[in-house]
Design a protein around this motif. Structure first.
Motif, PDB file in Angstrom:
ATOM      1  N   GLN A   1      -3.907  12.641 -16.602  1.00  0.00           N
ATOM      2  CA  GLN A   1      -3.515  12.204 -17.939  1.00  0.00           C
ATOM      3  C   GLN A   1      -1.993  12.078 -18.040  1.00  0.00           C
ATOM      4  O   GLN A   1      -1.477  11.098 -18.576  1.00  0.00           O
ATOM      5  N   GLN A   2      -1.258  13.056 -17.502  1.00  0.00           N
ATOM      6  CA  GLN A   2       0.207  12.987 -17.521  1.00  0.00           C
ATOM      7  C   GLN A   2       0.698  11.840 -16.653  1.00  0.00           C
ATOM      8  O   GLN A   2       1.658  11.154 -17.002  1.00  0.00           O
ATOM      9  N   ALA A   3       0.057  11.610 -15.527  1.00  0.00           N
ATOM     10  CA  ALA A   3       0.442  10.494 -14.664  1.00  0.00           C
ATOM     11  C   ALA A   3       0.294   9.173 -15.405  1.00  0.00           C
ATOM     12  O   ALA A   3       1.188   8.313 -15.354  1.00  0.00           O
ATOM     13  N   GLU A   4      -0.795   9.010 -16.117  1.00  0.00           N
ATOM     14  CA  GLU A   4      -1.014   7.769 -16.863  1.00  0.00           C
ATOM     15  C   GLU A   4      -0.019   7.620 -18.013  1.00  0.00           C
ATOM     16  O   GLU A   4       0.494   6.528 -18.266  1.00  0.00           O
ATOM     17  N   MET A   5       0.271   8.726 -18.701  1.00  0.00           N
ATOM     18  CA  MET A   5       1.280   8.680 -19.770  1.00  0.00           C
ATOM     19  C   MET A   5       2.633   8.273 -19.200  1.00  0.00           C
ATOM     20  O   MET A   5       3.352   7.477 -19.808  1.00  0.00           O
ATOM     21  N   SER A   6       2.991   8.798 -18.038  1.00  0.00           N
ATOM     22  CA  SER A   6       4.268   8.460 -17.404  1.00  0.00           C
ATOM     23  C   SER A   6       4.327   6.980 -17.051  1.00  0.00           C
ATOM     24  O   SER A   6       5.351   6.327 -17.260  1.00  0.00           O
ATOM     25  N   ARG A   7       3.233   6.460 -16.527  1.00  0.00           N
ATOM     26  CA  ARG A   7       3.182   5.025 -16.218  1.00  0.00           C
ATOM     27  C   ARG A   7       3.358   4.191 -17.485  1.00  0.00           C
ATOM     28  O   ARG A   7       4.068   3.185 -17.484  1.00  0.00           O
ATOM     29  N   GLU A   8       2.713   4.608 -18.555  1.00  0.00           N
ATOM     30  CA  GLU A   8       2.786   3.855 -19.806  1.00  0.00           C
ATOM     31  C   GLU A   8       4.188   3.924 -20.413  1.00  0.00           C
ATOM     32  O   GLU A   8       4.707   2.904 -20.872  1.00  0.00           O
ATOM     33  N   PHE A   9       4.810   5.086 -20.417  1.00  0.00           N
ATOM     34  CA  PHE A   9       6.183   5.179 -20.923  1.00  0.00           C
ATOM     35  C   PHE A   9       7.106   4.284 -20.108  1.00  0.00           C
ATOM     36  O   PHE A   9       7.943   3.562 -20.670  1.00  0.00           O
ATOM     37  N   ARG A  10       6.965   4.332 -18.798  1.00  0.00           N
ATOM     38  CA  ARG A  10       7.791   3.501 -17.916  1.00  0.00           C
ATOM     39  C   ARG A  10       7.595   2.022 -18.241  1.00  0.00           C
ATOM     40  O   ARG A  10       8.566   1.260 -18.322  1.00  0.00           O
TER      41      ARG A  10
END
Length: 82
Positions: free
Chosen positions: A22-31
């Motif tokens: 979930q954090q990995a996906e959030m990081s991708r989305e913020f980027r």
């Protein structure tokens, strides 16, 4: 002890996809939304962002506000990465 890969690298995403998808996906989305890797993986802010090693032996890229919140709320330990 091996050094953890820097945040937002392919190696870092591979680790995060396994440990905290979930954090990995959030990081991708913020980027994607802010258009740069130089953003906080928690809130997406691009100001005062630095890389830290956590007490969980994972590298994070977070802003000063999120670092303070995590330290105060959860007792997290963040060591600056050189």
């Amino acid at each position: 002890m091996a050094t953890a890969p820097r945040p937002y690298t392919p190696e870092w995403f591979a680790i995060m996809d396994d440990r905290n998808p979930q954090q990995a996906e959030m990081s991708r989305e913020f980027r994607r939304l802010v258009g740069t890797d130089q953003c906080c993986m928690v809130c997406g802010d691009t100001r005062n962002v630095k890389d830290f090693m956590t007490d969980e032996e994972v590298a994070v890229r977070i802003c000063g506000d999120c670092k303070t919140i995590q330290e105060q709320m959860y007792g997290a330990v963040h060591v600056p990465m050189d």
